[in-house]
Write a protein that holds these residues in place. Structure first.
Motif, PDB file in Angstrom:
ATOM      1  N   LYS A  68      -9.786  24.275  -0.842  1.00 27.71           N
ATOM      2  CA  LYS A  68      -9.718  24.974  -2.123  1.00 27.71           C
ATOM      3  C   LYS A  68     -10.894  25.948  -2.276  1.00 27.71           C
ATOM      4  O   LYS A  68     -10.741  27.046  -2.811  1.00 27.71           O
ATOM      5  CB  LYS A  68      -9.713  23.974  -3.268  1.00 27.71           C
ATOM      6  N   ARG A  69     -12.064  25.547  -1.793  1.00 23.55           N
ATOM      7  CA  ARG A  69     -13.221  26.432  -1.893  1.00 23.55           C
ATOM      8  C   ARG A  69     -12.986  27.725  -1.120  1.00 23.55           C
ATOM      9  O   ARG A  69     -13.314  28.820  -1.594  1.00 23.55           O
ATOM     10  CB  ARG A  69     -14.471  25.722  -1.381  1.00 23.55           C
ATOM     11  N   VAL A  70     -12.417  27.599   0.070  1.00 22.88           N
ATOM     12  CA  VAL A  70     -12.139  28.786   0.879  1.00 22.88           C
ATOM     13  C   VAL A  70     -11.073  29.649   0.214  1.00 22.88           C
ATOM     14  O   VAL A  70     -11.181  30.891   0.169  1.00 22.88           O
ATOM     15  CB  VAL A  70     -11.717  28.385   2.299  1.00 22.88           C
ATOM     16  N   GLU A  71     -10.027  29.026  -0.318  1.00 23.52           N
ATOM     17  CA  GLU A  71      -8.967  29.793  -0.973  1.00 23.52           C
ATOM     18  C   GLU A  71      -9.491  30.509  -2.222  1.00 23.52           C
ATOM     19  O   GLU A  71      -9.076  31.637  -2.515  1.00 23.52           O
ATOM     20  CB  GLU A  71      -7.803  28.861  -1.351  1.00 23.52           C
ATOM     21  N   ASP A  72     -10.390  29.851  -2.937  1.00 26.04           N
ATOM     22  CA  ASP A  72     -10.988  30.506  -4.113  1.00 26.04           C
ATOM     23  C   ASP A  72     -11.782  31.743  -3.703  1.00 26.04           C
ATOM     24  O   ASP A  72     -11.785  32.758  -4.416  1.00 26.04           O
ATOM     25  CB  ASP A  72     -11.892  29.517  -4.857  1.00 26.04           C
ATOM     26  N   LEU A  73     -12.457  31.652  -2.576  1.00 22.27           N
ATOM     27  CA  LEU A  73     -13.210  32.822  -2.099  1.00 22.27           C
ATOM     28  C   LEU A  73     -12.262  33.967  -1.733  1.00 22.27           C
ATOM     29  O   LEU A  73     -12.543  35.133  -2.024  1.00 22.27           O
ATOM     30  CB  LEU A  73     -14.065  32.436  -0.890  1.00 22.27           C
ATOM     31  N   LYS A  74     -11.162  33.639  -1.109  1.00 27.24           N
ATOM     32  CA  LYS A  74     -10.194  34.684  -0.764  1.00 27.24           C
ATOM     33  C   LYS A  74      -9.636  35.347  -2.013  1.00 27.24           C
ATOM     34  O   LYS A  74      -9.466  36.575  -2.063  1.00 27.24           O
ATOM     35  CB  LYS A  74      -9.058  34.076   0.066  1.00 27.24           C
ATOM     36  N   THR A  75      -9.320  34.541  -3.037  1.00 28.90           N
ATOM     37  CA  THR A  75      -8.816  35.109  -4.298  1.00 28.90           C
ATOM     38  C   THR A  75      -9.874  35.959  -4.974  1.00 28.90           C
ATOM     39  O   THR A  75      -9.582  37.025  -5.545  1.00 28.90           O
ATOM     40  CB  THR A  75      -8.375  33.965  -5.231  1.00 28.90           C
TER      41      THR A  75
END
Length: 274
Positions: free
Chosen positions: A147-154
């Protein structure tokens, strides 16, 4: 006080007139009475000249006082001009310094624009690398880390977040991953064991050991990581049960830090570490 030429001339005239009057009076006493009227006229004229000279002297004194007053005012104004000259020099030096700073700021702003154009691709590469690292790392806290990585992508696609803030969050994510390598942690989760979804307690010691234990303690296991980044769970002997229980309590701050006996997994090898 030094008298001006006009004052000196007036004083000399006054003295001369006075001397003339006294000389006339003395001479009148010596002359016969027939000439007394003429001498009286001469004395009266001398007195008038003396009175006029006194008035002239008063004017000279008044002019002298005015000159002295103007001279003092001139000295005061001269000092003020000197002070203003020094002040102007200081202000000019500050102005030159500010102009230099403005030029440096303008240059820095141009460099910031260049850096900003380069930093966005850099952050994209950093996030991609972090995503790959999480996939290849031992599978602890998978939902949280993914989730942390996906939040960075968003976040990278949002225009309301400054570039500096984006970069800070990317570095923060890297720092969190670094901290995982030097901490001990216990958390709960679900793990399929023998075809059943079971509640287990996970124990992570840095990145060198990841083990689990079912709530009833009947099953123990460790993660075997291969050199290619893949891995699998393998069953552990019950000999590790006391050590794992102790490590779980230490990770939860229920016990003071102490020596523990847990398996260490790395590149498909397993050793014991104290």
């Amino acid at each position: 006080m030094k008298l001006s030429k006009l004052a000196q001339a007036s004083l000399l005239l006054s003295v001369s007139t006075t001397s003339l009057v006294f000389s006339s009076l003395s001479f009148a006493e010596q002359l016969p009475e027939t000439n007394s009227d003429q001498l009286t006229h001469v004395v009266s004229a001398g007195q008038q000249i003396n009175h006029s000279a006194a008035k002239s002297q008063q004017k000279v004194n008044r002019f002298t006082d005015q000159v002295q007053t103007k001279l003092q005012q001139f000295h005061v104004v001269t000092k003020e001009v000197d002070g203003l000259s020094v002040y102007n020099q200081q202000m000019q030096a500050q102005l030159d310094s500010q102009l230099t700073e403005l030029a440096q700021l303008a240059k820095s702003m141009e460099e910031v624009s260049v850096i900003e154009r380069q930093i966005s691709p850099l952050m994209a590469r950093m996030i991609s690398t972090l995503d790959t690292f999480v996939d290849l790392d031992i599978p602890f806290l998978p939902s949280e880390r993914t989730k942390r990585v996906e939040d960075l992508k968003t976040m990278m696609n949002r225009a309301d977040i400054a570039v500096s803030e984006k970069f800070r969050r990317v570095l923060e994510a890297y720092q969190i991953e670094v901290d995982y390598g030097r901490t001990i942690e216990a958390y709960s989760g679900i793990l399929p064991i023998d075809g059943k979804q079971m509640d287990v307690d996970f124990l992570r010691i840095g990145r060198v050991s990841l083990v689990y234990q079912t709530r009833d303690g009947s099953h123990l296991g460790e993660w075997k990581q291969s050199s290619t980044g893949s891995g699998q769970w393998q069953t552990l002997s019950q000999d590790y049960r006391l050590g794992i229980n102790k490590a779980l309590r230490i990770a939860r701050k229920q016990l003071a830090p102490d020596l523990i006996m847990v398996p260490v997994s790395f590149n498909e090898t397993s050793t014991q570490a104290e």
